[in-house]
Design a protein around this motif. Structure first.
Motif, mmCIF file in Angstrom:
data_model
loop_
_atom_site.group_PDB
_atom_site.id
_atom_site.type_symbol
_atom_site.label_atom_id
_atom_site.label_comp_id
_atom_site.label_asym_id
_atom_site.label_seq_id
_atom_site.Cartn_x
_atom_site.Cartn_y
_atom_site.Cartn_z
ATOM 1 N N ILE A 283 0.851 -1.191 0.000
ATOM 2 C CA ILE A 283 0.000 0.000 0.000
ATOM 3 C C ILE A 283 0.886 1.240 0.000
ATOM 4 C CG2 ILE A 283 -1.814 1.256 1.252
ATOM 5 C CD1 ILE A 283 -2.248 -1.446 2.800
ATOM 6 N N THR A 284 0.431 2.273 -0.736
ATOM 7 C CA THR A 284 1.046 3.601 -0.650
ATOM 8 C C THR A 284 -0.070 4.624 -0.545
ATOM 9 O OG1 THR A 284 2.960 2.929 -1.977
ATOM 10 C CG2 THR A 284 2.554 5.293 -1.742
ATOM 11 N N VAL A 285 -0.072 5.389 0.540
ATOM 12 C CA VAL A 285 -1.063 6.448 0.736
ATOM 13 C C VAL A 285 -0.310 7.771 0.872
ATOM 14 C CG1 VAL A 285 -2.921 7.349 2.174
ATOM 15 C CG2 VAL A 285 -2.673 4.875 1.852
ATOM 16 N N THR A 286 -0.526 8.671 -0.075
ATOM 17 C CA THR A 286 0.170 9.956 -0.084
ATOM 18 C C THR A 286 -0.790 11.049 0.372
ATOM 19 O OG1 THR A 286 1.532 9.197 -1.937
ATOM 20 C CG2 THR A 286 1.512 11.564 -1.472
ATOM 21 N N LEU A 287 -0.511 11.651 1.523
ATOM 22 C CA LEU A 287 -1.325 12.732 2.074
ATOM 23 C C LEU A 287 -0.751 14.076 1.661
ATOM 24 C CD1 LEU A 287 -1.926 11.190 5.592
ATOM 25 C CD2 LEU A 287 -3.564 11.373 3.735
ATOM 26 N N PRO A 288 -1.530 15.156 1.723
ATOM 27 C CA PRO A 288 -1.055 16.456 1.221
ATOM 28 C C PRO A 288 0.005 17.137 2.077
ATOM 29 C CG PRO A 288 -3.254 16.664 2.137
ATOM 30 C CD PRO A 288 -2.944 15.207 2.113
ATOM 31 N N GLY A 289 0.412 16.550 3.183
ATOM 32 C CA GLY A 289 1.429 17.162 4.037
ATOM 33 C C GLY A 289 1.876 16.206 5.117
ATOM 34 N N SER A 290 2.926 16.592 5.826
ATOM 35 C CA SER A 290 3.430 15.773 6.926
ATOM 36 C C SER A 290 2.454 15.804 8.100
ATOM 37 C CB SER A 290 4.807 16.270 7.368
ATOM 38 O OG SER A 290 5.724 16.209 6.290
ATOM 39 N N PHE A 291 2.504 14.785 8.930
ATOM 40 C CA PHE A 291 1.570 14.694 10.047
ATOM 41 C C PHE A 291 2.207 13.875 11.169
ATOM 42 C CE2 PHE A 291 0.919 11.124 7.245
ATOM 43 C CZ PHE A 291 0.840 10.047 8.096
ATOM 44 N N ASN B 222 0.789 -6.960 12.472
ATOM 45 C CA ASN B 222 1.866 -7.901 12.766
ATOM 46 C C ASN B 222 2.425 -8.547 11.507
ATOM 47 O OD1 ASN B 222 1.436 -7.398 15.493
ATOM 48 N ND2 ASN B 222 -0.058 -9.071 15.677
ATOM 49 N N TYR B 223 1.695 -8.488 10.415
ATOM 50 C CA TYR B 223 2.118 -9.141 9.180
ATOM 51 C C TYR B 223 2.509 -8.133 8.094
ATOM 52 C CZ TYR B 223 -0.425 -12.853 11.568
ATOM 53 O OH TYR B 223 -0.880 -13.732 12.503
ATOM 54 N N MET B 224 2.565 -6.843 8.449
ATOM 55 C CA MET B 224 2.892 -5.809 7.466
ATOM 56 C C MET B 224 3.978 -4.894 8.009
ATOM 57 S SD MET B 224 -0.820 -4.728 5.862
ATOM 58 C CE MET B 224 -0.115 -4.253 4.293
ATOM 59 N N ASP B 225 4.816 -4.428 7.132
ATOM 60 C CA ASP B 225 5.846 -3.455 7.479
ATOM 61 C C ASP B 225 5.319 -2.067 7.118
ATOM 62 O OD1 ASP B 225 8.155 -2.074 8.066
ATOM 63 O OD2 ASP B 225 9.192 -2.658 6.211
ATOM 64 N N VAL B 226 4.949 -1.295 8.139
ATOM 65 C CA VAL B 226 4.330 0.020 7.932
ATOM 66 C C VAL B 226 5.366 1.108 8.217
ATOM 67 C CG1 VAL B 226 2.457 1.565 8.585
ATOM 68 C CG2 VAL B 226 2.109 -0.912 8.611
ATOM 69 N N GLN B 227 5.522 2.057 7.270
ATOM 70 C CA GLN B 227 6.463 3.160 7.444
ATOM 71 C C GLN B 227 5.785 4.469 7.035
ATOM 72 O OE1 GLN B 227 10.157 2.509 5.396
ATOM 73 N NE2 GLN B 227 10.567 0.529 6.400
ATOM 74 N N ILE B 228 6.226 5.557 7.687
ATOM 75 C CA ILE B 228 5.675 6.897 7.409
ATOM 76 C C ILE B 228 6.844 7.836 7.167
ATOM 77 C CG2 ILE B 228 4.290 8.814 8.294
ATOM 78 C CD1 ILE B 228 2.887 6.793 10.109
ATOM 79 N N ARG B 229 6.788 8.588 6.069
ATOM 80 C CA ARG B 229 7.853 9.535 5.771
ATOM 81 C C ARG B 229 7.309 10.657 4.903
ATOM 82 N NH1 ARG B 229 13.711 8.214 2.874
ATOM 83 N NH2 ARG B 229 14.550 10.351 3.017
ATOM 84 N N ASP B 230 7.403 11.883 5.407
ATOM 85 C CA ASP B 230 6.988 13.092 4.663
ATOM 86 C C ASP B 230 5.557 12.988 4.139
ATOM 87 O OD1 ASP B 230 9.499 14.185 5.072
ATOM 88 O OD2 ASP B 230 10.300 13.350 3.206
ATOM 89 N N GLY B 231 4.668 12.528 5.001
ATOM 90 C CA GLY B 231 3.260 12.457 4.622
ATOM 91 C C GLY B 231 2.898 11.290 3.740
ATOM 92 N N VAL B 232 3.828 10.329 3.560
ATOM 93 C CA VAL B 232 3.569 9.160 2.727
ATOM 94 C C VAL B 232 3.567 7.923 3.619
ATOM 95 C CG1 VAL B 232 4.322 7.760 0.776
ATOM 96 C CG2 VAL B 232 4.632 10.244 0.723
ATOM 97 N N ILE B 233 2.479 7.166 3.557
ATOM 98 C CA ILE B 233 2.349 5.932 4.318
ATOM 99 C C ILE B 233 2.572 4.769 3.371
ATOM 100 C CG2 ILE B 233 0.832 4.518 5.747
ATOM 101 C CD1 ILE B 233 -0.790 7.065 6.314
ATOM 102 N N THR B 234 3.509 3.865 3.726
ATOM 103 C CA THR B 234 3.717 2.649 2.944
ATOM 104 C C THR B 234 3.532 1.446 3.863
ATOM 105 O OG1 THR B 234 6.104 2.701 3.353
ATOM 106 C CG2 THR B 234 5.306 3.763 1.338
ATOM 107 N N ALA B 235 2.901 0.421 3.348
ATOM 108 C CA ALA B 235 2.695 -0.813 4.112
ATOM 109 C C ALA B 235 2.881 -1.984 3.158
ATOM 110 C CB ALA B 235 1.306 -0.833 4.737
ATOM 111 N N VAL B 236 3.785 -2.908 3.533
ATOM 112 C CA VAL B 236 4.117 -4.040 2.668
ATOM 113 C C VAL B 236 3.836 -5.322 3.430
ATOM 114 C CG1 VAL B 236 5.915 -5.174 1.308
ATOM 115 C CG2 VAL B 236 5.905 -2.680 1.540
#
Length: 576
Positions: free
Chosen positions: A155-163, A180-194
């Motif tokens: 998953i990639t969710v791009t928000l309009p700003g940092s939060f 528990n089964y996904m690697d979730v990361q947040i950077r500069d308003g972008v959420i990625t989950a693999v």
């Protein structure tokens, strides 16, 4: 011979039974294999990309690598039911609504086989809920209708700003334990989950993501559909209030045409419009009627100049309002040019004096105002237009600069559609039809995009109903109902009278056609009345002085009459 045939017949029966069993077994195995092969279709990888705008709208792109089993003839993909501008790259599809999602049934002439990449995109107009002190963002990533397992998912969710904060991801099978089964990361308003490599999502899996953000993170001032629920409620309230107002204050007795061969006693042609539909009195019809009675003559010069000339004075044998108008015309001299100030004053006075004279005689003093019922219909149409435009137009800062004028235009179109009621009793019938066309076009076109088809149909039907309810004006007195019935009866007579009947009337009064034509014109049946006489020869009209050849038939005189009336009304003459 029978003894020797029996073993052969027994062997044949056993052979046929064996072949049938083998055939049935092969068919069952083929069906089972086909089912297994169809079940072998898997999603090798699926990537969900959500790009969220400042106004809370979201563009969703699904990129799927799918391995199709041989013989797969159809495949369905679930997307949001609120999705707009849905597309699937390289494929045509049909839609099938199923609860809060829509199934996209992909179509292929050759079927599906091997590995293929599908790119599905759609737009969500609203993904944010404003709670005052906070804003909740939520989007459904997977709907529980994927027909096969998903081996790799990210998953990639791009928000309009940092939060600040952490999203909540929910799974249909695992609930909130999917973290528990996904690697979730947040950077500069972008959420990625693999999804972990060793983890596979089962068929019919669902997944959603939500995030609580501080007040003002999204700019929701121009959010689409914000006023729509209130607007729709206001639409129904105005419609019901309008009908209630008509039933209590405007409703009259039913008017049925009576048998009539003459106009109502004392009713002038110029006042027929007011008496029948409460429309403005017409000075031009008054002048032609008075000319037929000998009070004046009408002259037209070779250069097209029109003027009326008094022949005798008008006394108390006519209605007081007629006397006042007549005296205004000839207050200085015996002739009056249609371009003069006296003629213009008489033209302005005619509807006022006629209305003052007939209002209490034909319409009840306790009658409501028809204008209020029309206003309720217009405001109701504007409320529905506002709801549809608020839903349809994108949530941009310019949207209200488009919504306001378009809503006002919708109100004007509703007023134009109301005029179609009773238009056959008034002049400019075709113009009324043309003014009525924008209303159904506007509402039905926008309803196609907003799903308000039933409301649009109700709005259009209501405007037509308002026009019909008000086609005879406000609440009538008993005398007003009787006069309307007589006018409808006379109208029917003029439109349907036989040639023999009209020729008999001409035999008793050679000027019958010229005296009756103003009433036929006021009742909008002049063409029918004239067409019945067709080639019947007429005597010359004794009140019209017109340079040029004198017409001898009713159609010839009617063409001249139309030009005369256009000149008296100050309108452009009709084309020949």
């Amino acid at each position: 011979m029978d003894v020797y045939d029996r073993p052969q017949r027994g062997f044949a029966r056993r052979l046929w039974r064996t072949l049938w069993v083998l055939a049935l077994t092969a068919g069952a195995l083929w069906a089972l294999c086909a089912t297994v092969w169809a079940a072998d279709t898997t999603v090798k990888s699926l990537h969900t990309d959500c790009t969220v705008a400042q106004d809370g709208s979201c563009d969703v792109v699904l990129t799927a690598e799918i391995s199709f089993a041989d013989g797969t003839q159809s495949f369905a993909i679930p997307v949001s039911a609120q999705g707009k501008n849905v597309s699937v790259s390289g494929y045509t599809f049909t839609r099938e609504r199923a609860g809060d999602y829509t199934m996209l049934n992909l179509q292929s002439e050759t079927g599906f086989s091997g590995e293929r990449q599908l790119v599905i995109s759609y737009h969500l107009a609203e993904t944010v809920l404003d709670k005052g002190e906070s804003q909740d963002f939520a989007v459904t990533l997977l709907y529980p209708a994927w027909p096969c397992a998903i081996e790799r998912y990210d998953i990639t969710v791009t928000l309009p700003g940092s939060f600040e904060g952490f999203p909540t991801i929910l799974s249909g099978y695992y609930g909130d334990l999917i973290d528990n089964y996904m690697d979730v990361q947040i950077r500069d308003g972008v959420i990625t989950a693999v999804l972990n490599e060793k983890q596979t999502l089962q068929d019919h899996e669902s997944m959603s993501l939500s995030l609580t953000l501080p007040e003002g993170f999204f700019d929701l001032r121009f959010l689409a559909g914000k006023t729509a629920p209130v607007d729709r409620l206001l639409f129904w309230m105005l419609l019901l209030l309008g009908l209630l107002y008509w039933a209590v204050f405007i409703r009259s007795r039913l008017v049925l045409a009576s048998r009539q061969t003459m106009p109502p006693m004392g009713m002038g042609a110029g006042a027929v419009g007011y008496a029948l539909t409460q429309s403005k009195a017409d000075l031009a019809l008054m002048l032609v009627e008075w000319a037929g009675l000998g009070y004046l003559t009408i002259h037209r010069t070779r250069k097209g100049r029109l003027f009326v000339q008094r022949q005798i004075d008008m006394g108390n044998e006519r209605k007081p309002y007629e006397v006042a108008i007549f005296q205004t015309l000839f207050q200085r001299k015996d002739d009056c040019d249609v371009r003069s100030a006296e003629f213009q004053r008489a033209k302005d006075m005619a509807p006022v004096k006629t209305g003052e004279y007939y209002k209490d005689r034909l319409f009840s003093p306790r009658s409501g105002m028809p204008a209020l019922l029309r206003l309720a219909g217009v405001l109701g149409g504007m409320a529905l237009a506002l709801a549809m435009l608020d839903v349809y137009l994108p949530p941009k800062s310019w949207r209200w600069f488009a919504i306001v004028p378009l809503t006002l235009l919708a109100g004007l179109s509703c007023l134009g559609l109301q005029q179609i009621g009773g238009a056959s009793l008034k002049r400019h019938f075709l113009r009324s039809l043309l003014l009525a066309l924008p209303c159904p076009i506007f509402y039905l076109v926008f309803a196609r995009f907003t799903g308000d088809g039933k409301l649009a149909f109700a709005c259009v039907a209501y405007q037509i109903l308002v026009g019909e309810l008000l086609r005879l004006g406000g609440r009538r007195t008993r005398n007003g109902t009787s006069v309307a019935a007589e006018l409808f009866g006379f109208r029917k007579y003029l439109a349907t009278a036989s040639l023999q009947t009209l020729q008999a009337n001409l035999a008793s009064d050679p000027q019958y056609y010229y005296k009756t034509l103003p009433y036929a014109d006021a009742l909008q049946v002049a063409r029918l009345f004239t067409g019945t006489l067709d080639k019947t020869r007429l005597e010359s009209c004794d009140w019209l002085v017109w340079e040029g050849k004198t017409p001898k038939t009713a159609p010839g005189f009617y063409a001249r009459y139309l030009r005369l009336m256009a000149g008296l009304r100050g309108e452009r003459p009709p084309r020949r």
